[in-house]
Every structure is written in structure tokens, then in C-alpha cells.
Design a protein around this motif. Sequence first.
Motif, PDB file in Angstrom:
ATOM      1  N   ILE A 115       0.828  -1.199   0.000  1.00 28.13           N
ATOM      2  CA  ILE A 115       0.000   0.000   0.000  1.00 28.13           C
ATOM      3  C   ILE A 115       0.869   1.257   0.000  1.00 28.13           C
ATOM      4  CG2 ILE A 115      -1.516   1.372   1.495  1.00 28.13           C
ATOM      5  CD1 ILE A 115      -3.070  -1.179   2.053  1.00 28.13           C
ATOM      6  N   LYS A 116       1.896   1.280   0.834  1.00 30.80           N
ATOM      7  CA  LYS A 116       2.780   2.445   0.877  1.00 30.80           C
ATOM      8  C   LYS A 116       3.463   2.666  -0.469  1.00 30.80           C
ATOM      9  CE  LYS A 116       3.683   1.984   5.836  1.00 30.80           C
ATOM     10  NZ  LYS A 116       4.678   1.603   6.871  1.00 30.80           N
ATOM     11  N   THR A 117       3.887   1.571  -1.096  1.00 33.94           N
ATOM     12  CA  THR A 117       4.561   1.688  -2.389  1.00 33.94           C
ATOM     13  C   THR A 117       3.623   2.216  -3.456  1.00 33.94           C
ATOM     14  OG1 THR A 117       6.081  -0.111  -1.849  1.00 33.94           O
ATOM     15  CG2 THR A 117       5.782   0.409  -4.183  1.00 33.94           C
ATOM     16  N   ARG A 118       2.411   1.673  -3.501  1.00 33.56           N
ATOM     17  CA  ARG A 118       1.448   2.122  -4.521  1.00 33.56           C
ATOM     18  C   ARG A 118       1.071   3.592  -4.329  1.00 33.56           C
ATOM     19  NH1 ARG A 118      -3.011  -2.387  -6.330  1.00 33.56           N
ATOM     20  NH2 ARG A 118      -1.560  -3.993  -7.018  1.00 33.56           N
ATOM     21  N   LEU A 119       0.908   4.006  -3.086  1.00 30.24           N
ATOM     22  CA  LEU A 119       0.597   5.416  -2.844  1.00 30.24           C
ATOM     23  C   LEU A 119       1.765   6.306  -3.262  1.00 30.24           C
ATOM     24  CD1 LEU A 119      -1.208   5.223   0.623  1.00 30.24           C
ATOM     25  CD2 LEU A 119      -2.247   5.911  -1.549  1.00 30.24           C
ATOM     26  N   ALA A 120       2.972   5.863  -2.964  1.00 33.23           N
ATOM     27  CA  ALA A 120       4.154   6.674  -3.283  1.00 33.23           C
ATOM     28  C   ALA A 120       4.398   6.779  -4.777  1.00 33.23           C
ATOM     29  CB  ALA A 120       5.384   6.085  -2.591  1.00 33.23           C
TER      30      ALA A 120
END
Length: 436
Positions: free
Chosen positions: A85-90
Amino acid sequence: MNAFKKRSKLMAALVTGAAISLTIAGCSTGGATTDGKVELSLLVDNTDANIATVEALAEAFTAQNPDIEIDVQTRPGGEEGDNLIKTRLATGEMTDLFWYNSGSLMQALNPDQTLLNIADEPFMDTVTSTFIDGVSTPNGVYAVPAGTGMGGGILYNEAIYAELGLEVPVTWDEFMDNNEAISNAGYDAVIQTYTDAWTSQLFVLGDFYNVLAEEPNWADDYTANKVNYADDDVAIRGFERLQEVYEAGYLNEDFASSTLDDGLRMLAQGEGAHYPMLSFAVSTIVELYPDQADDIGFFAQPGDGPSNGLTTWLANGIYAPADTEHPDEVKSFMAFIATVEACDVQSDAVGATGPYFIEGCVLPDDVPNATADLLPYFETEGGTAAALEFLSPVKGPSLPQITVEVGSGIRSAAEGASLYDQDVTKQAQQLGLEGW
């Protein structure tokens, strides 16, 4: 004709890192389909009950909004899912909507920069302030509640208790006495499922009511770096409880290779008596083991003192990235979730395992026994306390791995608590908290 397509449980169970999806006709973001409909994409973890909840909400919503489709995708749980999730948001690759935790894990997403602010939307008027506090910053509110509130405690097999003449324990000593009797009778006293590492945290996280009962200001002091786990005789008890049940030989032999699904099966089928778990799992038991569901009860994690109460979790949230291409359709779906109708849809789909956070929503009369056991804690003054992650933004990402090690005898409770204190220090410094 609605384009909703249900996947088999086998597919849901086989999901690992790759996302699988189904498309549900109705309101959506994510793009445009060949027939001119708007498509929304929605990401949810691969827990059966959560998938079923999202699918039911999407089906009901799209039935009312035939110009929209919802593509439901799944992701792994635990730290792998958090990182995804953090990667996709970033990277700007997040789905239009996603299911995620409220509380400290939401705070770690840098919500003011990455998430769609819905603070001023009229549909938020029906969402309780308790939930809003868990999905907000001083600058915005970012989710509507999906599912119900949960308790963290002990699911137990009532049939085994009846057979052995046991009573629900209030203190930790009583719990350990019950474990001895259960083990002597040939059952696994405590089920643990460390392949799904997040499940190893419950003895630590579910003990927080007992911490606050003795040290009411602990959460604030923790956020200010005035207290920690390793140096606090009360807070460290959660780690010690993990060590104690392991050293006593009360765990199932295959605890290292067992999964959440294995644990629920062992509990429902009477192979084991106790499973430290969040109460959301009750709905999975009802779905997969309906004939045994009435044998499953729930009690709060016992502590060392006379006071006994329940550590509680807010519902998960449905969020949207700030850069969604379809904010109006996203908000339309969120508005539907914030209705009594949506609560009823969820109850029909997976049952209710705790209170809803939408005004006017009520639980059905025929809740499972374990849910009925949960409700008196909520109805008793002082009977519940929020889990630490809703009272402090400080939560280290390595707790599941640390509790697996403590619960497996690899590290002592003292070593695990000290290592976790180091882990949260890094997280607090990344958040820029004062005192760290």
C-alpha cells in the motif's frame, strides 16, 4: 444484468503477492469500460470475511448505480500488504479505493499528502466521532468505516469447556490453570498460527486494557517517549504471556507452520481450546463451520489484577488516494457505505461481530455466541479500552516478527520487548514526534 462475479474461496486462499480481481457492475473509478461505464478499482486484504464484505457492498452499490463497475482486487495481509500500500501510494499506482486499518497504521501513510480528504462531505455526518478520530489528522478526515468494531481477546471452544467443567477465566492465573486442565485432557490449550505472523501479536496488543487499568496515562507517556515496554513491569506482561504459554508446552505442535485458516479450523473442530484473535474471525467461522459456530465463545484477555475488560479495535476504513481519477464516483461509493442500508448488507453477508460506527445501525438479533459474549464489555461502563494504535501513532512495523520469535522460544520476553522499543523509535523519528 449485474456484472458481479464471485470468486471461489480456493482462489481467495491461494492469493499471495499477486492481486486477483473481479469486476462488479455499478459506480466505479479506475477507468472507462468499453460500454461507457466508469470503473473503480478497490483493493482489500485477502481475508475471506473482508473480501465477502467488500463484494457485498460493491454488489449492492452497483445495483443502484448501473453506470459504474467496481473491480475488486486482493492483496496479502500483514507487513507485506502494508508495504504494498505504501509503495502504490508513493508511486501513484494505488487503486481508486482501498480497505485499510484505522489508527496508527493510517497515520504512517502520510495521509495529508497521499489520501483524499473527505472531512467536508455531508455523508460524514452519519459516521461516529469515535471512528473519525481514528482516521483523521488536524488537516483532514480520510475514511468511512467498513465492518464493525472488534475486540482483541480469546476465542474459545465452549464444548471443551463444558466437557472439562471449566469457567471463563478473569485473571491470567485462572487462564493458565484452564490451559493445564485442557492440555492434560489431550487438547491443544492455546492455538498459535505463526505462518500468518500478524496473528502472533494478540497476547501483546490484546493486553492493553490491562496496561491502562494500572497505568491510565501510559499511551500519552508512550507517545512522549516517557515509558516503553522493556522497562515497564506492566507493559512487558504481554510479551511475557507469549513466553509463558510457549514454555509451558500449551501450543499446538505445528504452530510455526499453521495459518489463520488452520487456527480457525482447529478451534471450530475442537482440536484446540483457545485462540488469541480479533473478533472479526467469528464471521469466518460462521461461514466455514456453521455447524460448530455455536460452540465458539469469546472472552477478554485476562490480566493480573481484579479488573477485567476488553481491548477494542475500530473498524477498518475505506480510503481513496488523493490522485484518484474519479473522486466523484469514489465519494458516491463512500456515501453509500455510510448508510444503515450498507450496515444491513454487511450483516447479511458475513454477520456482525461488534458494533457499527454508522449512526442508526443496529446488530441483528441472531448474532453468533462469540459476538454476544463481546457485547457486554461494550455495554459496561469502563468495560473497554481502545487498543494502543488508536491512542498513539507510535507502532513499529516489526512487531509481528518479534512476537513470533518470543512465542517460539527464539527470544525471551525481555529481549523481544527491548527490540520492539528500538523498532518503534525508528518509526517515531520518521513521524517527527517530539521527545524521540
